[in-house]
Design a protein around this motif. Structure first.
Motif: not given
Length: 165
Positions: A49-55, A62-71
Motif C-alpha cells: 500500500g501507499p508509503a512515505r518516500l523515505t520508507a 537506495v538514497a532518498q534523492p534516488s527514490m525521489t527521482q524514481l517516483v
C-alpha cells in the motif's frame, strides 16, 4: 551422518540455492523499459500500500534523492501518484495507480510464460523433481522474506502436477 558432513551439506545446498535464485532473477527479469529497482518499488506499493518516500527508499536500499527521482519518473509515466495521508494531512504518500498495477501484471504474465517455456524443455520426471524441490524450498524462502521484514506475495492457486504431494 556426522556433524561436519551435515554442516558442509547445508553450506553446499545454501550456496546452490543462492546461485539458482540469482540466475532465475537475472534470466526472468524483463530489462526493457524498467529497472529492477523500479519494478521492485512498484511491487512493494502494490503489496504493502501507499508509503512515505523515505520508507520506500529505506526498504529498497537506495538514497532518498534516488527514490525521489524514481517516483517522479513513475508519476510522469502514470504508474504512481502522490496522495495525502488520511492520518496526517501534512504527510504525502506514494501510491501505485491502476496503470502501475496493469504494468506489473503484464510483466508477471510475460515472466511466467518465459519460465513455462523453459520448463517445457524438461522431461516429465525433471519437472516433477523440480516441482518437489520448489515446494520444499518455498517455506524456507518465505521465512527468509519474513525475517527481512518483507511480506511475501500470496501465490496463485496451485495446479495439480500429478504428484502425490
Amino acid at each position: 551422518m556426522d556433524q561436519s558432513h551435515s554442516a558442509y551439506g547445508a553450506q553446499g545446498t545454501a550456496h546452490a540455492l543462492a546461485e539458482v535464485a540469482s540466475a532465475v532473477v537475472r534470466a526472468l527479469t524483463d530489462r526493457r523499459g524498467m529497472s529492477f529497482t523500479t519494478a521492485a518499488t512498484l511491487a512493494r506499493l502494490e503489496r504493502d500500500g501507499p508509503a512515505r518516500l523515505t520508507a520506500l527508499a529505506a526498504a529498497e536500499g537506495v538514497a532518498q534523492p534516488s527514490m525521489t527521482q524514481l517516483v517522479q519518473r513513475l508519476e510522469a509515466q502514470g504508474l504512481a501518484e502522490r496522495i495525502g495521508d488520511p492520518a496526517d494531512g501534512r504527510v504525502t504518500l506514494v501510491a501505485i495507480t491502476g496503470a502501475g498495477r496493469d504494468v506489473l501484471a503484464e510483466r508477471r504474465k510475460a515472466r511466467d510464460a518465459r519460465l513455462a517455456d523453459l520448463l517445457a524443455t524438461l522431461s516429465d520426471e525433471e519437472q516433477q523433481t523440480l516441482g518437489a524441490a520448489a515446494r520444499t524450498a518455498l517455506p524456507l524462502v518465505r521465512r527468509m522474506l519474513e525475517d527481512d521484514g518483507v511480506r511475501p506475495r500470496p501465490l496463485p492457486a496451485q495446479h495439480d502436477t500429478g504428484s502425490s504431494r
